[in-house]
Design a protein around this motif. Structure first.
Motif: not given
Length: 326
Positions: A150-154, A230-232, A266-273, A296-300
């Motif tokens: 499960v990946l967040h973002g592009e 890395v994972t943002g 600084g300010v951080g920005v992230a998914p609401e969960p 939010v993607h499912l990837a293989l």
């Protein structure tokens, strides 16, 4: 098997699986400390294991300094060949020693929607799901530790992955509580130490928004930004050229990101969960208006994906993308 292959294998008779696993862990973590934690062994023992492997193959695989660990050219070649082999070995052992298990990788957040998806998969296949958290861009898929992720973002187009969108999550902003306290009193706050590298105008702007409850996405262009590289899922490239936030601090995982924001960098920005999963006493979360949602993607892997991963992917592809709910 020819004579040359026989000779090469005989020369490597002393290599054991622990040598290869130890080297792979250090190569992926870029840290003996983190790799030792991951393998649940002591750091001195891991250091001896990797040095033994270097002696056996007759090549230096890692360059070590007091601050970092980097792969040599020989190390990069070995790791590129080794990662898929270890993954296939693990899959073979799993299939022969017990019930089928799918390894579902994720970074710092696993969406609530995955709970129902996992239940549907287990009911349909009789297989189990093992959750694998990795602080890496592809959540362990690139190292063979995960079968599907499960990946967040592009997702990078050159990553060699098939993807399907599960849902979209709204974005929120994160600011330091210490800055808000300083804004009320006008005095020096603990967060000021993290702002010494900022221009006066940006530091003032950062303190001014710290007490807000709502920000507009466009307003962030004038503020310093803390980014998990890395994972943002949020970086300056999401804003128009010439109207991008100043990248003032980078982090390698969610915990570093939280501490940098709390320190006032600084300010951080992230998914609401994140507001529910990663609370921090030094951070306030602000609602963002007009912010693009986080896909939010499912990837293989495009090629040679695990059969169970294909089944899970097919179930995920039936989900109609929507905003994440509680």
């Amino acid at each position: 098997m020819n004579d040359d292959t026989d000779s090469a294998l005989q020369a490597l008779d002393g290599i054991e699986l622990r040598h290869l696993r130890g080297f792979a862990a250090v190569a992926e973590e870029r840290s003996f400390t983190h790799a030792a934690d991951r393998l649940r062994i002591g750091q001195p023992a891991l250091t001896r294991t990797v040095r033994a492997l270097e002696n056996l193959v007759g090549a230096r695989l890692l360059d070590r300094t007091t601050r970092r660990v980097e792969l040599t050219d020989a190390g990069r070649r070995l790791h590129a060949d080794l990662a898929p082999l270890l993954s296939r070995l693990a899959a073979a052992l799993r299939s022969s020693t017990g019930p089928a298990i799918l390894r579902l990788g994720f970074t710092s957040l696993l969406p609530a929607a995955c709970t129902a998806l996992i239940a549907d998969f287990e009911a349909a296949t009789g297989a189990g799901v093992r959750l694998v958290r990795r602080d890496s861009p592809l959540a362990g898929l690139e190292t063979g530790e995960s079968d599907i992720v499960v990946l967040h973002g592009e997702v990078p187009r050159d990553a060699g992955l098939r993807t399907t969108t599960l849902l979209h999550e709204p974005r929120v902003a994160a600011v330091s509580r210490a800055l808000a306290a300083g804004s009320r009193t006008g005095g020096r706050t603990p967060g000021r130490a993290g702002q010494e590298h900022l221009t006066d105008a940006r530091a003032v702007a950062l303190r001014a928004v710290a007490r807000r409850r709502v920000l507009d996405w466009a307003e962030l262009a004038g503020l310093p930004l803390v980014v998990n590289t890395v994972t943002g899922s949020t970086g300056p490239e999401l804003w128009p050229t010439g109207r991008q936030p100043q990248l003032t601090c980078t982090a390698g995982n969610a915990d570093e990101w939280l501490e940098a924001v709390a320190a006032g960098h600084g300010v951080g920005v992230a998914p609401e969960p994140v507001t529910r999963r990663h609370t921090h006493p030094g951070i306030r979360y602000l609602r963002l208006k007009n912010a693009p949602a986080v896909p939010v993607h499912l990837a293989l892997p495009t090629r040679d994906a695990h059969p169970l991963a294909e089944r899970f992917f097919a179930l995920g592809a039936r989900i109609r993308p929507a905003a994440d709910g509680r």
